[in-house]
Design a protein around this motif. Structure first.
Motif, PDB file in Angstrom:
ATOM      1  N   ASP A 122      79.173  37.867  43.034  1.00  0.00           N
ATOM      2  CA  ASP A 122      77.794  37.999  43.458  1.00  0.00           C
ATOM      3  C   ASP A 122      77.392  36.878  44.531  1.00  0.00           C
ATOM      4  O   ASP A 122      78.018  35.798  44.393  1.00  0.00           O
ATOM      5  CB  ASP A 122      76.659  37.855  42.415  1.00  0.00           C
ATOM      6  N   GLU A 123      76.517  37.274  45.353  1.00  0.00           N
ATOM      7  CA  GLU A 123      76.134  36.297  46.297  1.00  0.00           C
ATOM      8  C   GLU A 123      75.695  34.953  45.826  1.00  0.00           C
ATOM      9  O   GLU A 123      76.015  33.878  46.336  1.00  0.00           O
ATOM     10  CB  GLU A 123      74.817  36.632  47.218  1.00  0.00           C
ATOM     11  N   GLU A 124      74.972  34.932  44.728  1.00  0.00           N
ATOM     12  CA  GLU A 124      74.683  33.678  44.218  1.00  0.00           C
ATOM     13  C   GLU A 124      75.703  32.661  43.654  1.00  0.00           C
ATOM     14  O   GLU A 124      75.447  31.501  43.951  1.00  0.00           O
ATOM     15  CB  GLU A 124      73.360  33.906  42.826  1.00  0.00           C
ATOM     16  N   LEU A 125      76.747  33.169  43.467  1.00  0.00           N
ATOM     17  CA  LEU A 125      77.816  32.431  43.047  1.00  0.00           C
ATOM     18  C   LEU A 125      78.757  31.960  44.196  1.00  0.00           C
ATOM     19  O   LEU A 125      79.397  30.896  44.230  1.00  0.00           O
ATOM     20  CB  LEU A 125      78.930  33.232  42.188  1.00  0.00           C
ATOM     21  N   LYS A 126      78.600  32.450  45.309  1.00  0.00           N
ATOM     22  CA  LYS A 126      79.010  32.052  46.551  1.00  0.00           C
ATOM     23  C   LYS A 126      78.436  30.873  47.161  1.00  0.00           C
ATOM     24  O   LYS A 126      78.773  30.208  47.769  1.00  0.00           O
ATOM     25  CB  LYS A 126      79.058  33.092  47.724  1.00  0.00           C
ATOM     26  N   ASN A 127      77.168  30.513  46.560  1.00  0.00           N
ATOM     27  CA  ASN A 127      76.377  29.401  46.942  1.00  0.00           C
ATOM     28  C   ASN A 127      77.116  28.246  46.225  1.00  0.00           C
ATOM     29  O   ASN A 127      76.152  27.289  45.581  1.00  0.00           O
ATOM     30  CB  ASN A 127      74.860  29.607  46.900  1.00  0.00           C
ATOM     31  N   ASN A 128      78.198  27.862  46.152  1.00  0.00           N
ATOM     32  CA  ASN A 128      78.934  26.594  45.437  1.00  0.00           C
ATOM     33  C   ASN A 128      79.951  25.978  46.224  1.00  0.00           C
ATOM     34  O   ASN A 128      80.808  26.875  46.553  1.00  0.00           O
ATOM     35  CB  ASN A 128      79.516  27.419  44.370  1.00  0.00           C
ATOM     36  N   PRO A 129      79.900  24.928  46.472  1.00  0.00           N
ATOM     37  CA  PRO A 129      80.966  24.041  47.352  1.00  0.00           C
ATOM     38  C   PRO A 129      82.376  24.625  47.001  1.00  0.00           C
ATOM     39  O   PRO A 129      83.522  24.685  47.654  1.00  0.00           O
ATOM     40  CB  PRO A 129      80.777  22.833  47.331  1.00  0.00           C
ATOM     41  N   LEU A 130      82.554  24.773  45.492  1.00  0.00           N
ATOM     42  CA  LEU A 130      84.007  25.094  44.885  1.00  0.00           C
ATOM     43  C   LEU A 130      84.716  26.502  45.416  1.00  0.00           C
ATOM     44  O   LEU A 130      85.673  26.539  45.941  1.00  0.00           O
ATOM     45  CB  LEU A 130      84.141  24.901  43.458  1.00  0.00           C
ATOM     46  N   TRP A 131      83.621  27.358  45.272  1.00  0.00           N
ATOM     47  CA  TRP A 131      83.795  28.811  45.660  1.00  0.00           C
ATOM     48  C   TRP A 131      84.348  28.663  47.271  1.00  0.00           C
ATOM     49  O   TRP A 131      85.345  29.264  47.863  1.00  0.00           O
ATOM     50  CB  TRP A 131      82.370  29.602  45.785  1.00  0.00           C
ATOM     51  N   ALA A 139      81.787  23.872  52.461  1.00  0.00           N
ATOM     52  CA  ALA A 139      81.991  23.331  51.236  1.00  0.00           C
ATOM     53  C   ALA A 139      81.787  21.775  51.156  1.00  0.00           C
ATOM     54  O   ALA A 139      81.057  21.065  50.435  1.00  0.00           O
ATOM     55  CB  ALA A 139      83.562  23.432  50.879  1.00  0.00           C
ATOM     56  N   HIS A 140      82.047  21.332  52.676  1.00  0.00           N
ATOM     57  CA  HIS A 140      81.847  19.495  52.987  1.00  0.00           C
ATOM     58  C   HIS A 140      80.422  19.639  52.947  1.00  0.00           C
ATOM     59  O   HIS A 140      79.865  18.373  52.482  1.00  0.00           O
ATOM     60  CB  HIS A 140      82.588  19.337  54.205  1.00  0.00           C
ATOM     61  N   GLU A 141      79.580  20.170  53.674  1.00  0.00           N
ATOM     62  CA  GLU A 141      78.121  20.033  53.774  1.00  0.00           C
ATOM     63  C   GLU A 141      77.440  20.049  52.478  1.00  0.00           C
ATOM     64  O   GLU A 141      76.617  19.251  52.083  1.00  0.00           O
ATOM     65  CB  GLU A 141      77.845  21.447  54.475  1.00  0.00           C
ATOM     66  N   MET A 142      77.969  20.961  51.553  1.00  0.00           N
ATOM     67  CA  MET A 142      77.280  20.995  50.045  1.00  0.00           C
ATOM     68  C   MET A 142      77.877  19.962  49.193  1.00  0.00           C
ATOM     69  O   MET A 142      77.021  19.502  48.283  1.00  0.00           O
ATOM     70  CB  MET A 142      77.839  22.532  49.627  1.00  0.00           C
ATOM     71  N   ASP A 143      78.981  19.425  49.616  1.00  0.00           N
ATOM     72  CA  ASP A 143      79.402  18.247  48.672  1.00  0.00           C
ATOM     73  C   ASP A 143      80.235  17.223  49.329  1.00  0.00           C
ATOM     74  O   ASP A 143      81.799  17.287  49.446  1.00  0.00           O
ATOM     75  CB  ASP A 143      80.375  18.863  47.569  1.00  0.00           C
ATOM     76  N   THR A 199      88.286  18.694  49.918  1.00  0.00           N
ATOM     77  CA  THR A 199      87.721  19.409  51.168  1.00  0.00           C
ATOM     78  C   THR A 199      87.832  18.665  52.307  1.00  0.00           C
ATOM     79  O   THR A 199      88.083  19.259  53.433  1.00  0.00           O
ATOM     80  CB  THR A 199      86.054  19.774  50.653  1.00  0.00           C
ATOM     81  N   SER A 200      87.395  17.450  52.306  1.00  0.00           N
ATOM     82  CA  SER A 200      87.756  16.664  53.530  1.00  0.00           C
ATOM     83  C   SER A 200      89.015  16.670  54.153  1.00  0.00           C
ATOM     84  O   SER A 200      89.186  16.758  55.582  1.00  0.00           O
ATOM     85  CB  SER A 200      87.055  15.177  53.406  1.00  0.00           C
ATOM     86  N   THR A 201      90.070  16.680  53.131  1.00  0.00           N
ATOM     87  CA  THR A 201      91.377  16.555  53.819  1.00  0.00           C
ATOM     88  C   THR A 201      91.741  17.852  54.133  1.00  0.00           C
ATOM     89  O   THR A 201      92.397  17.977  55.468  1.00  0.00           O
ATOM     90  CB  THR A 201      92.419  16.222  52.509  1.00  0.00           C
ATOM     91  N   PHE A 202      91.515  19.000  53.619  1.00  0.00           N
ATOM     92  CA  PHE A 202      91.921  20.215  53.988  1.00  0.00           C
ATOM     93  C   PHE A 202      90.901  20.630  55.494  1.00  0.00           C
ATOM     94  O   PHE A 202      91.578  21.375  56.272  1.00  0.00           O
ATOM     95  CB  PHE A 202      91.452  21.318  53.160  1.00  0.00           C
ATOM     96  N   LEU A 203      89.718  20.003  55.497  1.00  0.00           N
ATOM     97  CA  LEU A 203      88.997  20.394  56.712  1.00  0.00           C
ATOM     98  C   LEU A 203      89.689  19.757  57.935  1.00  0.00           C
ATOM     99  O   LEU A 203      89.696  20.108  59.001  1.00  0.00           O
ATOM    100  CB  LEU A 203      87.578  19.781  56.841  1.00  0.00           C
ATOM    101  N   GLU A 204      90.183  18.519  57.682  1.00  0.00           N
ATOM    102  CA  GLU A 204      90.851  17.756  58.529  1.00  0.00           C
ATOM    103  C   GLU A 204      92.230  18.393  59.109  1.00  0.00           C
ATOM    104  O   GLU A 204      92.431  18.300  60.129  1.00  0.00           O
ATOM    105  CB  GLU A 204      91.235  16.045  58.226  1.00  0.00           C
ATOM    106  N   TRP A 205      93.002  18.724  57.938  1.00  0.00           N
ATOM    107  CA  TRP A 205      94.171  19.335  58.227  1.00  0.00           C
ATOM    108  C   TRP A 205      93.925  20.464  59.240  1.00  0.00           C
ATOM    109  O   TRP A 205      94.604  21.067  59.998  1.00  0.00           O
ATOM    110  CB  TRP A 205      94.847  19.722  57.179  1.00  0.00           C
ATOM    111  N   SER A 206      92.897  21.548  58.543  1.00  0.00           N
ATOM    112  CA  SER A 206      92.872  22.847  59.593  1.00  0.00           C
ATOM    113  C   SER A 206      92.361  22.654  60.904  1.00  0.00           C
ATOM    114  O   SER A 206      92.554  23.233  61.614  1.00  0.00           O
ATOM    115  CB  SER A 206      91.497  23.304  58.876  1.00  0.00           C
ATOM    116  N   ARG A 207      91.404  21.563  61.085  1.00  0.00           N
ATOM    117  CA  ARG A 207      90.887  21.274  62.348  1.00  0.00           C
ATOM    118  C   ARG A 207      92.047  20.821  63.332  1.00  0.00           C
ATOM    119  O   ARG A 207      92.350  21.024  64.533  1.00  0.00           O
ATOM    120  CB  ARG A 207      89.718  20.055  62.705  1.00  0.00           C
ATOM    121  N   ASN A 208      92.824  19.985  62.758  1.00  0.00           N
ATOM    122  CA  ASN A 208      94.351  19.293  63.548  1.00  0.00           C
ATOM    123  C   ASN A 208      94.951  20.465  63.802  1.00  0.00           C
ATOM    124  O   ASN A 208      95.504  20.438  64.825  1.00  0.00           O
ATOM    125  CB  ASN A 208      94.976  18.234  62.775  1.00  0.00           C
TER     126      ASN A 208
END
Length: 132
Positions: free
Chosen positions: A62-71, A95-99, A105-114
């Motif tokens: 459900d959409e409400e469960l998608k409003n979760n940084p872990l999701w 996810a980073h904006e939410m938490d 999250t920070s690590t994977f975001l950096e890896w993805s961007r790189n």
């Protein structure tokens, strides 16, 4: 019974018994797999490297469960390992904006961007394929 099932799934997760989780949930008829079980199944499939299957289950909730940084992290994780970097970046950014304190999250975001930047700067790299 329900509480026992969830406890069993959590115990298997702690013991890295991801196949046990998948097998147990697959014993349940698909229409009876609710959001909580779908998330457990998606997490186990991610841990088994079955990222496309994991995404299917994550996207069923459900959409409400998608409003979760872990999701968003888990969805980003699947996209990352499917080399769908734009989708991974989008999910990790949410996810980073939410938490903002979550280090994974920070690590994977950096890896993805790189990796996305490297792919754009490498003329020999093939363009990212989408499974849309």
């Amino acid at each position: 019974m329900r509480d026992e099932l969830i406890a069993e799934l959590n115990a298997w997760h702690e013991e890295d018994e991801y196949n046990q989780i998948v097998d147990r949930i697959n014993e349940i008829p698909t229409p009876l797999i609710d959001d909580e079980l779908a998330i457990h199944l998606g997490r186990a499939l991610n841990n088994l490297g079955r990222y496309k299957e994991a995404l299917k289950w994550f996207l069923k909730v459900d959409e409400e469960l998608k409003n979760n940084p872990l999701w968003h992290f888990r969805v980003g994780y699947a996209h990352y390992y499917l080399d769908q970097l734009e989708d991974a970046i989008r999910e990790f950014e949410i996810a980073h904006e939410m938490d903002p304190e979550d280090e994974d999250t920070s690590t994977f975001l950096e890896w993805s961007r790189n990796e996305a930047a490297e792919a754009q700067s490498d003329p020999d790299s093939s363009s990212e394929e989408s499974d849309s």
